[in-house]
Design an enzyme around this catalytic site. Structure first.
Site, PDB file in Angstrom:
ATOM      1  N   ASP A   1       1.070  -1.046  -0.252  1.00 47.16           N
ATOM      2  CA  ASP A   1      -0.209  -0.361   0.175  1.00 47.16           C
ATOM      3  C   ASP A   1       0.959   1.173  -0.043  1.00 47.16           C
ATOM      4  O   ASP A   1       0.895   2.078  -0.443  1.00 47.16           O
ATOM      5  CB  ASP A   1      -1.002  -0.402   1.146  1.00 47.16           C
ATOM      6  CG  ASP A   1      -1.834   1.214   1.480  1.00 47.16           C
ATOM      7  OD1 ASP A   1      -1.948   2.049   0.387  1.00 47.16           O
ATOM      8  OD2 ASP A   1      -3.139   0.793   1.330  1.00 47.16           O
TER       9      ASP A   1
ATOM     10  N   HIS B   1      -8.361  -1.278   8.356  1.00 45.32           N
ATOM     11  CA  HIS B   1      -6.829  -0.835   7.742  1.00 45.32           C
ATOM     12  C   HIS B   1      -6.972   0.278   7.311  1.00 45.32           C
ATOM     13  O   HIS B   1      -8.063   0.914   6.417  1.00 45.32           O
ATOM     14  CB  HIS B   1      -7.802  -2.005   5.786  1.00 45.32           C
ATOM     15  CG  HIS B   1      -6.054  -1.506   5.013  1.00 45.32           C
ATOM     16  ND1 HIS B   1      -5.488  -1.881   4.623  1.00 45.32           N
ATOM     17  CD2 HIS B   1      -6.001  -0.345   3.886  1.00 45.32           C
ATOM     18  CE1 HIS B   1      -5.113  -1.320   3.898  1.00 45.32           C
ATOM     19  NE2 HIS B   1      -5.602  -0.229   3.983  1.00 45.32           N
TER      20      HIS B   1
ATOM     21  N   HIS C   1      -6.732   4.635   6.687  1.00 49.73           N
ATOM     22  CA  HIS C   1      -5.693   5.345   5.897  1.00 49.73           C
ATOM     23  C   HIS C   1      -6.078   6.991   7.045  1.00 49.73           C
ATOM     24  O   HIS C   1      -7.403   7.600   7.503  1.00 49.73           O
ATOM     25  CB  HIS C   1      -6.352   5.371   4.321  1.00 49.73           C
ATOM     26  CG  HIS C   1      -5.596   5.091   3.799  1.00 49.73           C
ATOM     27  ND1 HIS C   1      -4.054   5.301   2.471  1.00 49.73           N
ATOM     28  CD2 HIS C   1      -5.919   3.589   3.635  1.00 49.73           C
ATOM     29  CE1 HIS C   1      -4.407   3.638   2.313  1.00 49.73           C
ATOM     30  NE2 HIS C   1      -5.422   3.001   2.328  1.00 49.73           N
TER      31      HIS C   1
ATOM     32  N   CYS D   1      -4.162   4.864  -2.520  1.00 51.92           N
ATOM     33  CA  CYS D   1      -4.923   4.093  -3.737  1.00 51.92           C
ATOM     34  C   CYS D   1      -4.609   4.488  -4.775  1.00 51.92           C
ATOM     35  O   CYS D   1      -5.407   5.622  -5.097  1.00 51.92           O
ATOM     36  CB  CYS D   1      -6.046   3.069  -3.670  1.00 51.92           C
ATOM     37  SG  CYS D   1      -6.404   2.332  -5.221  1.00 51.92           S
TER      38      CYS D   1
HETATM   39  P1  HMG Z   1      -9.146  -5.132 -16.616  1.00 48.32           P
HETATM   40  O1  HMG Z   1      -7.639  -4.677 -17.485  1.00 48.32           O
HETATM   41  O2  HMG Z   1     -10.754  -5.247 -16.754  1.00 48.32           O
HETATM   42  O3  HMG Z   1      -8.138  -7.303 -17.165  1.00 48.32           O
HETATM   43  O4  HMG Z   1      -8.348  -5.113 -15.075  1.00 48.32           O
HETATM   44  P2  HMG Z   1      -8.366  -7.337 -18.194  1.00 48.32           P
HETATM   45  O5  HMG Z   1      -8.014  -8.668 -17.723  1.00 48.32           O
HETATM   46  O6  HMG Z   1      -8.524  -7.241 -19.071  1.00 48.32           O
HETATM   47  O7  HMG Z   1      -6.945  -7.952 -18.667  1.00 48.32           O
HETATM   48  C1  HMG Z   1      -6.088  -6.741 -18.854  1.00 48.32           C
HETATM   49  C2  HMG Z   1      -4.580  -6.693 -19.316  1.00 48.32           C
HETATM   50  O8  HMG Z   1      -4.345  -6.580 -17.769  1.00 48.32           O
HETATM   51  C3  HMG Z   1      -4.291  -8.331 -20.010  1.00 48.32           C
HETATM   52  O9  HMG Z   1      -3.526  -7.986 -20.303  1.00 48.32           O
HETATM   53  C4  HMG Z   1      -4.076  -9.028 -18.595  1.00 48.32           C
HETATM   54  O10 HMG Z   1      -3.495 -10.313 -19.367  1.00 48.32           O
HETATM   55  C5  HMG Z   1      -3.555  -7.961 -17.237  1.00 48.32           C
HETATM   56  P3  HMG Z   1      -3.159  -7.087 -22.532  1.00 48.32           P
HETATM   57  O11 HMG Z   1      -3.791  -8.460 -23.086  1.00 48.32           O
HETATM   58  O12 HMG Z   1      -3.658  -6.442 -22.057  1.00 48.32           O
HETATM   59  O13 HMG Z   1      -1.334  -6.970 -22.284  1.00 48.32           O
HETATM   60  N1  HMG Z   1      -3.849  -8.451 -16.280  1.00 48.32           N
HETATM   61  C6  HMG Z   1      -2.878  -8.701 -15.331  1.00 48.32           C
HETATM   62  N2  HMG Z   1      -1.825  -8.598 -15.665  1.00 48.32           N
HETATM   63  C7  HMG Z   1      -1.311  -9.284 -14.125  1.00 48.32           C
HETATM   64  N3  HMG Z   1      -1.362 -10.307 -13.791  1.00 48.32           N
HETATM   65  C8  HMG Z   1      -3.189  -9.527 -13.546  1.00 48.32           C
HETATM   66  C9  HMG Z   1      -3.399  -9.752 -13.922  1.00 48.32           C
HETATM   67  N4  HMG Z   1      -4.776  -9.502 -14.200  1.00 48.32           N
HETATM   68  C10 HMG Z   1      -4.917  -9.096 -15.644  1.00 48.32           C
HETATM   69  N5  HMG Z   1      -3.203 -10.077 -12.142  1.00 48.32           N
HETATM   70  C11 HMG Z   1      -8.160  -6.353 -12.764  1.00 48.32           C
HETATM   71  C12 HMG Z   1      -8.906  -5.051 -13.895  1.00 48.32           C
HETATM   72  C13 HMG Z   1      -8.514  -6.531 -12.172  1.00 48.32           C
HETATM   73  C14 HMG Z   1      -6.793  -6.394 -13.794  1.00 48.32           C
HETATM   74  C15 HMG Z   1      -7.179  -4.618 -13.549  1.00 48.32           C
HETATM   75  O14 HMG Z   1      -8.415  -3.391 -12.656  1.00 48.32           O
HETATM   76  C16 HMG Z   1      -5.930  -4.428 -11.795  1.00 48.32           C
HETATM   77  O15 HMG Z   1      -5.267  -4.905 -11.528  1.00 48.32           O
HETATM   78  N6  HMG Z   1      -6.826  -3.936 -10.762  1.00 48.32           N
HETATM   79  C17 HMG Z   1      -5.918  -3.652  -9.487  1.00 48.32           C
HETATM   80  C18 HMG Z   1      -5.796  -2.511  -9.039  1.00 48.32           C
HETATM   81  C19 HMG Z   1      -4.906  -1.739  -8.048  1.00 48.32           C
HETATM   82  O16 HMG Z   1      -4.385  -2.687  -7.796  1.00 48.32           O
HETATM   83  N7  HMG Z   1      -5.746  -1.225  -7.217  1.00 48.32           N
HETATM   84  C20 HMG Z   1      -4.629  -0.777  -5.493  1.00 48.32           C
HETATM   85  C21 HMG Z   1      -4.700  -2.442  -4.494  1.00 48.32           C
HETATM   86  S1  HMG Z   1      -6.278  -1.600  -3.626  1.00 48.32           S
HETATM   87  C22 HMG Z   1      -6.313  -0.628  -2.507  1.00 48.32           C
HETATM   88  O17 HMG Z   1      -5.234  -0.361  -2.374  1.00 48.32           O
HETATM   89  C23 HMG Z   1      -7.408  -0.768  -1.147  1.00 48.32           C
HETATM   90  C24 HMG Z   1      -6.467  -1.480   0.223  1.00 48.32           C
HETATM   91  O18 HMG Z   1      -5.297  -0.892   0.061  1.00 48.32           O
HETATM   92  C25 HMG Z   1      -7.564  -1.721   1.122  1.00 48.32           C
HETATM   93  C26 HMG Z   1      -8.020  -0.372   0.993  1.00 48.32           C
HETATM   94  O19 HMG Z   1      -7.614   0.592   1.551  1.00 48.32           O
HETATM   95  O20 HMG Z   1      -9.435  -0.020   0.893  1.00 48.32           O
HETATM   96  C27 HMG Z   1      -6.548  -2.742  -0.512  1.00 48.32           C
HETATM   97 MG    MG Z   2      -4.930   1.222   1.196  1.00 50.31          MG
END
Ligand code: HMG
Ligand code: MG
Length: 302
Positions: free
Chosen positions: A16, A207, A209, A240
């Protein structure tokens, strides 16, 4: 309610904390951060994310980080997995715990993981099943549990609903996350009371912030409702990329200082954490936001 005598701190700064940095943090620095946190005694370190590198470029080196860290026996190294592709990466990397991350707000779910809450649950089900088959622990995070940057108010029932869906999947732990730090203690009490009516409090974490400066007060309120797991980030790093205006997690140093004053044990070496916070802040070329960390560093320098 009596406060717990022991609290589990999950250190989330390598994930994070660093996911929101503008400049790419070198893999070596991430590895050193994880190693130093584990050595300081944190039982659980959130080390990396296996998400799309297009969405969060800062976390693109998760597999390298996991391959290069030293594994301390007993430390749980967690990684974020939004889908099966992420899970496959986590499995190959030898993660001890995966984190599925959904939201109590439809708007945030769309912004953060590009799908509705219902679609996210359907996506998480095979991930959790595969993790359980592989003997990997699972945590389910509920973003925007105290408010949403896009939708505003989030009903308590929406948080409980996601918690129940996670429970049905048999996740081990459920994170109530204040993604944008808008919660205040009474709201925290209400949400935690509602969640712990359906989930054993021993499996619920806070959790928080610290965007609005409420996180320490919120932790105290959560402690009073029987919660004994908290997520913190050294030097208050974090945020985030898909939560507009959110600043870092509550600073680990500040939480450790407060817990020490409450005579609550964490098993963590506070002085080592102050050093880590100062080292990381120096690396990022700015002053960290931990009040306790900076006060102690200033006292040492005097
Ligand atoms: P999408 O574009 O809808 O997914 O994203 P997709 O399935 O259509 O895939 C698009 C491309 O991403 C493809 O590649 C996939 O292969 C690749 P391309 O064919 O275009 O070259 N891909 C991946 N690559 C690596 N690892 C993977 C993966 N999945 C797909 N796992 C998706 C949907 C969920 C993947 C995207 O929206 C995403 O990665 N989101 C993550 C966002 C994120 O990390 N946010 C921060 C963390 S959450 C947070 O901070 C909150 C928390 O702290 C709690 C709080 O404070 O609230 C936990
Ligand atoms: Mg967080």
């Amino acid at each position: 309610m009596a406060l717990p005598s022991r609290v589990k701190i999950v250190e989330v700064s390598p994930r994070d904390g660093l996911q929101n940095e503008k400049e790419f943090v070198p893999t070596d620095v991430k590895v050193e951060l994880v190693n130093r946190l584990a050595a300081a005694g944190f039982p659980n370190v959130e080390a990396a994310s296996f998400v799309s590198p297009k969405w969060v470029p800062q976390m693109a080196d998760g597999a390298d980080v996991m391959a290069r860290i030293e594994r301390r026996p007993g430390t749980i190294y967690s990684v974020l997995t939004p889908n099966m592709k992420g899970f496959e990466g986590a499995l190959a990397a030898g993660a001890d715990e995966i984190v599925i991350f959904g939201a109590a707000s439809e708007a945030f779910s769309q912004k953060n993981i590009n799908c509705s809450i219902a679609e996210s649950i359907a996506r998480f089900e095979p991930v959790v099943q595969a993790a359980r088959e592989a003997g990997i622990r699972v945590r389910g995070s509920i973003s925007c549990a105290l408010g949403c940057p896009y939708q505003g108010e989030v009903p308590v029932e929406a948080v409980v609903d996601v918690a129940q869906r996670y429970l049905a999947m048999q996740v081990d732990e459920i994170d109530v996350a204040d993604t944008i730090g808008v919660g205040t203690p009474q709201r925290v009490r209400d949400v935690m009371a509602a969640v712990t009516r359906v989930v054993d409090p021993a499996r619920v974490s806070g959790h928080f912030h610290d965007t609005y400066g409420q996180a320490l007060a919120n932790i105290l309120a959560a402690l009073e409702t029987g919660i004994s797991i908290f997520h913190t980030s050294v030097a208050g790093l974090g945020g985030c990329p898909y939560a507009k205006g959110a600043t870092g997690n509550v600073a680990t140093e500040d939480v450790l200082y407060m817990l020490r004053g409450l005579d609550i044990d964490t098993g963590v070496d506070f002085d080592a954490v102050v050093d880590i916070g100062q080292w990381m802040s120096a690396h990022l070329n700015r002053k960290g936001s931990s009040r306790a960390g900076n006060a102690i560093a200033a006292k040492r320098a005097a």
